[in-house]
Motif scaffolding. Structure first.
Motif, short mmCIF file in Angstrom:
data_model
loop_
_atom_site.label_atom_id
_atom_site.label_comp_id
_atom_site.label_asym_id
_atom_site.label_seq_id
_atom_site.Cartn_x
_atom_site.Cartn_y
_atom_site.Cartn_z
N GLY A 15 0.71 -1.10 0.02
CA GLY A 15 -0.15 -0.03 0.05
C GLY A 15 0.70 1.23 0.10
N THR A 16 -0.03 2.24 0.30
CA THR A 16 0.84 3.61 -0.07
C THR A 16 1.14 4.14 1.52
N TYR A 17 2.57 4.64 1.69
CA TYR A 17 3.02 5.50 2.83
C TYR A 17 3.22 6.81 2.80
N ARG A 18 2.82 7.62 4.00
CA ARG A 18 3.17 8.91 3.74
C ARG A 18 4.19 9.35 4.58
N ILE A 19 5.44 9.94 4.20
CA ILE A 19 6.57 10.24 4.77
C ILE A 19 6.63 11.73 5.08
#
Length: 269
Positions: free
Chosen positions: A96-100
């Motif tokens: 899935g998608t990670y927000r850093i």
């Protein structure tokens, strides 16, 4: 002394419009779209004169948050601090998608002491104890900044992309890891969770060090906070916007400066 310089540089980066300064802050992941088993990325964090080149100071990671595909926090690994940049790894253990993001908030104060100006920069927590309550001609500005990037392992999702309701944020209408050269992407700017209209957005492609012009793209958010970008080429892009208002959360502050920066990767068709 070095730590003080790093803090001051970041504080200036958050407090001032980016068009008014030479130094630009950014996060740069080694990849933004990954597949295969057990994926990892390395992220570079810096404040520099040239976008995506390490030539000034590291970006402090005190406000680093990594949100995983399930909405839970993920810890950075193998953090290292150098003279010109900070680096860290992220294990993309779940698809899935990670927000850093590096999220910072602070205050800037000035006052008069026996006819001489006194200046202070620091955290909300230290303001009351470090700035005199009876300071003469006290002027206080509140600042908030978000510097972020997005990475997807396998199939993208949107759980990590939800608004926090704090400061300036970019809510992707087009998924930030689904950008392709020649196509048009749509994004939505939010200020404290509400649409942010009439904001100017600057978008600069990678490689500025090797050309005479920035070749920047520009956009303006509409009444609903929406704006579009048509990507001319594949590559990495630095996106920035900022706003000033009087919506402070500290009674002594009369002005708030809020900034947003994102690193995006555009893939070839």
């Amino acid at each position: 002394m070095i730590d003080a310089l790093k803090y001051l540089t970041l504080a200036m980066a958050i407090a001032l419009p980016f068009s008014a300064q030479a130094h630009k802050a950014w996060l740069l992941p080694s990849e933004t779209v990954l597949s295969g088993e057990d994926p990892w990325i390395t992220v570079d964090a810096a404040v520099s004169n040239d976008i995506f080149y390490f030539n000034h100071v590291p970006l402090r990671l005190n406000g680093l948050t990594i949100t995983g595909p399930d909405g839970n926090s993920v810890q950075m690994e193998n953090n290292a601090s150098g003279k010109l940049r900070n680096t860290f790894d992220v294990h993309l253990a779940e698809p899935g998608t990670y927000r850093i993001a590096v999220v910072n908030a602070g205050l800037f104060a000035s006052w008069d002491v026996d006819g001489k100006p006194k200046r202070w920069r620091g955290s909300l927590e230290n303001f009351a104890s470090e700035v005199p309550k009876d300071a003469k001609d006290l002027k206080v500005t509140q600042s908030a900044g978000r510097i972020e990037t997005f990475v997807t392992a396998g199939r993208p999702n949107e759980t990590a992309l939800k608004s926090t309701g704090n400061g300036l944020e970019m809510l992707p209408v087009t998924h930030p890891n689904d950008l392709f050269a020649g196509e048009t992407a749509t994004f939505k700017l939010l200020l404290d969770g509400k649409p942010a209209p009439d904001l100017s957005i600057e978008i600069v492609p990678d490689g500025i060090r090797y050309r005479d012009k920035q070749n920047e793209l520009s956009a303006t958010s509409d009444k609903d906070g929406l704006f579009t970008v048509t990507w001319p080429d594949a590559g990495r892009y630095w996106l920035e916007t900022q706003v000033e208002d009087d919506k402070t959360s500290v009674s002594q502050a009369t002005q708030r400066r809020v900034s947003y920066v994102a690193t995006l990767e555009v893939l070839p068709q």
